[in-house]
Design a protein around this motif. Structure first.
Motif, PDB file in Angstrom:
ATOM      1  N   PHE A  56       0.816  -1.210   0.000  1.00 20.50           N
ATOM      2  CA  PHE A  56       0.000   0.000   0.000  1.00 20.50           C
ATOM      3  C   PHE A  56       0.855   1.267   0.000  1.00 20.50           C
ATOM      4  CE2 PHE A  56      -2.545  -3.252   2.216  1.00 20.50           C
ATOM      5  CZ  PHE A  56      -3.624  -3.324   1.345  1.00 20.50           C
ATOM      6  N   SER A  57       2.152   1.128  -0.030  1.00 19.63           N
ATOM      7  CA  SER A  57       3.018   2.300  -0.030  1.00 19.63           C
ATOM      8  C   SER A  57       3.014   2.960  -1.403  1.00 19.63           C
ATOM      9  CB  SER A  57       4.450   1.899   0.355  1.00 19.63           C
ATOM     10  OG  SER A  57       4.979   0.996  -0.603  1.00 19.63           O
ATOM     11  N   VAL A  58       3.331   4.241  -1.418  1.00 16.31           N
ATOM     12  CA  VAL A  58       3.345   4.982  -2.679  1.00 16.31           C
ATOM     13  C   VAL A  58       4.448   4.464  -3.587  1.00 16.31           C
ATOM     14  CG1 VAL A  58       3.624   7.266  -3.716  1.00 16.31           C
ATOM     15  CG2 VAL A  58       2.373   7.020  -1.559  1.00 16.31           C
ATOM     16  N   LEU A  59       5.629   4.266  -3.023  1.00 14.78           N
ATOM     17  CA  LEU A  59       6.755   3.726  -3.767  1.00 14.78           C
ATOM     18  C   LEU A  59       6.968   2.287  -3.320  1.00 14.78           C
ATOM     19  CD1 LEU A  59       9.208   6.764  -3.591  1.00 14.78           C
ATOM     20  CD2 LEU A  59       7.673   6.132  -5.463  1.00 14.78           C
ATOM     21  N   LYS A  60       6.488   1.350  -4.111  1.00 17.47           N
ATOM     22  CA  LYS A  60       6.584  -0.062  -3.745  1.00 17.47           C
ATOM     23  C   LYS A  60       8.014  -0.553  -3.948  1.00 17.47           C
ATOM     24  CE  LYS A  60       1.809  -1.230  -4.727  1.00 17.47           C
ATOM     25  NZ  LYS A  60       1.372   0.138  -4.869  1.00 17.47           N
ATOM     26  N   PRO A  61       8.518  -1.391  -3.036  1.00 16.03           N
ATOM     27  CA  PRO A  61       9.883  -1.913  -3.187  1.00 16.03           C
ATOM     28  C   PRO A  61       9.972  -2.881  -4.358  1.00 16.03           C
ATOM     29  CG  PRO A  61       8.766  -2.996  -1.363  1.00 16.03           C
ATOM     30  CD  PRO A  61       7.857  -1.887  -1.818  1.00 16.03           C
ATOM     31  N   ASP A  62      11.030  -2.764  -5.126  1.00 16.71           N
ATOM     32  CA  ASP A  62      11.264  -3.661  -6.253  1.00 16.71           C
ATOM     33  C   ASP A  62      12.402  -4.605  -5.878  1.00 16.71           C
ATOM     34  OD1 ASP A  62      11.452  -4.970  -8.588  1.00 16.71           O
ATOM     35  OD2 ASP A  62      12.045  -3.239  -9.815  1.00 16.71           O
ATOM     36  N   ASN A  63      12.030  -5.862  -5.612  1.00 19.96           N
ATOM     37  CA  ASN A  63      13.024  -6.824  -5.154  1.00 19.96           C
ATOM     38  C   ASN A  63      13.711  -7.561  -6.298  1.00 19.96           C
ATOM     39  OD1 ASN A  63      12.540  -6.282  -2.448  1.00 19.96           O
ATOM     40  ND2 ASN A  63      10.803  -7.671  -2.390  1.00 19.96           N
ATOM     41  N   ALA A  64      13.401  -7.189  -7.540  1.00 18.89           N
ATOM     42  CA  ALA A  64      14.018  -7.868  -8.679  1.00 18.89           C
ATOM     43  C   ALA A  64      15.388  -7.270  -8.962  1.00 18.89           C
ATOM     44  CB  ALA A  64      13.119  -7.762  -9.897  1.00 18.89           C
TER      45      ALA A  64
END
Length: 347
Positions: A296-304
């Motif tokens: 739900f965060s504005v900047l979602k974490p990208d784990n790729a």
């Protein structure tokens, strides 16, 4: 003596080592210190904080409340300068009156057209009667002319009367058709006028709503935040003037995903409140978030990425506060709490 000292120091070192190991095992809840109680300090009091904003742009003419004041639903909070909106309402009412007058005039014209149709039908009937008389007169004169009993002048006059009667009938029928078409046009225009009246009525209602919206009221019971509205201030539609916080609050506890395996809705919850000298209150698990908080965060974490480090995600758990607790009335949204849930209890 030296040997005794060394033995004592060794015992102390071993004791300290065992104590440190025990503390680590206890901190990580490893055997033999495993427990069914899951705890987190990543938890806060939450409430439905409503931002109060005007629906119109204008100058603030009155601020009727103060910071942190308790208010009731419908209580006046502030007023905008309403002079422009009062005049717009009068303008809309005048337009509605004009449209209603035009509709009334259309009704009068309809009645006039219906009267013209009735008169035209009477003229057609009179013309038909005159034609029948002229035809009968010609039918009598024509045989007499052939036998030479009457004069050519009388026959011509009878023939002319017959033609005039036919022409009068045609004229009456044409006038009747014109009257009927006028009535049809009046009926069609009436529909347009009725639509115009409805549009004017809607404009009046909109003007009334705008005038009502110059008075800003509380949507529900609660306590105000800091009041940002100032007398004489120009505000745009949607500007934040203040916020209202209702009395209903709850707890949102953000547990790690590894703590959720045995949690169920309805399990008892104990939480302490930092602001109340760590006083203990009770509640129960009400529901779980459908996704981790990171979703739900504005900047979602990208784990790729190539340098990946696995981090346990946290899932919000909503906790309802049990009624009948005296200290519950002092809870306010944003307060920090420490939540403990007994996952061994039935849900």
């Amino acid at each position: 003596m030296t040997r005794l000292f060394r033995s004592t120091a060794s015992l102390i070192a071993v004791a300290l080592g065992l104590t440190g190991l025990a503390l680590v095992l206890y901190a990580w809840r490893l055997p033999p210190f495993t427990s069914s109680v899951e705890t987190t300090d990543n938890a806060y009091i939450r409430g439905q904080v409503t931002i109060i904003s005007p629906q119109l742009a204008g100058y603030i003419a009155e601020v009727a409340v103060q910071d942190y004041q308790k208010v009731k639903a419908g209580q006046v909070l502030a007023r905008l300068d309403s002079r422009i909106f009062e005049q717009k309402l009068k303008q809309a009412e005048a337009s509605l009156a004009a449209q209603k007058a035009a509709l009334a005039n259309s009704e009068q014209k309809r009645r006039s057209d219906e009267a013209r149709i009735a008169a035209g039908e009477a003229q057609v009937n009179g013309a038909k009667a005159a034609l029948a008389t002229a035809e009968a007169n010609w039918n009598r004169v024509e045989p007499l002319l052939q036998r030479g009993v009457t004069t050519q002048s009388a026959a011509d006059q009878s023939k002319a009367s017959l033609e005039q009667a036919k022409a009068a009938l045609g004229q009456a029928q044409a006038a009747l058709e014109v009257a009927r078409q006028d009535l049809a046009a009046t009926r069609v225009s009436r529909q347009s006028l009725e639509a115009a009246v409805q549009g004017a009525e809607a404009a009046v209602h909109l003007a009334e709503i705008d005038l009502q919206n110059t008075t800003i009221t509380a949507p529900q019971d609660g306590r105000l935040s800091e009041v940002g509205a100032r007398l004489g201030q120009y505000v745009a539609a949607g500007s934040q003037l203040m916020a209202i916080v209702p009395e209903t609050v709850w707890v949102v506890a953000n547990f790690k995903e590894t703590q959720l395996s045995d949690m169920k809705v309805g399990q008892p919850v104990t939480f302490t409140v930092d602001a109340l000298e760590h006083a203990s209150l009770h509640g129960h698990v009400e529901r779980f978030s459908p996704a981790a908080g990171s979703e739900f965060s504005v900047l979602k974490p990208d784990n790729a990425t190539g340098n990946f480090t696995k981090v346990a995600q946290r899932v919000p758990v909503r906790v309802a506060i049990d009624p009948g607790q005296e200290l519950a009335g002092q809870l306010a949204p944003g307060m920090s709490v420490v939540v403990s849930i007994d996952t061994a209890a039935p849900g």
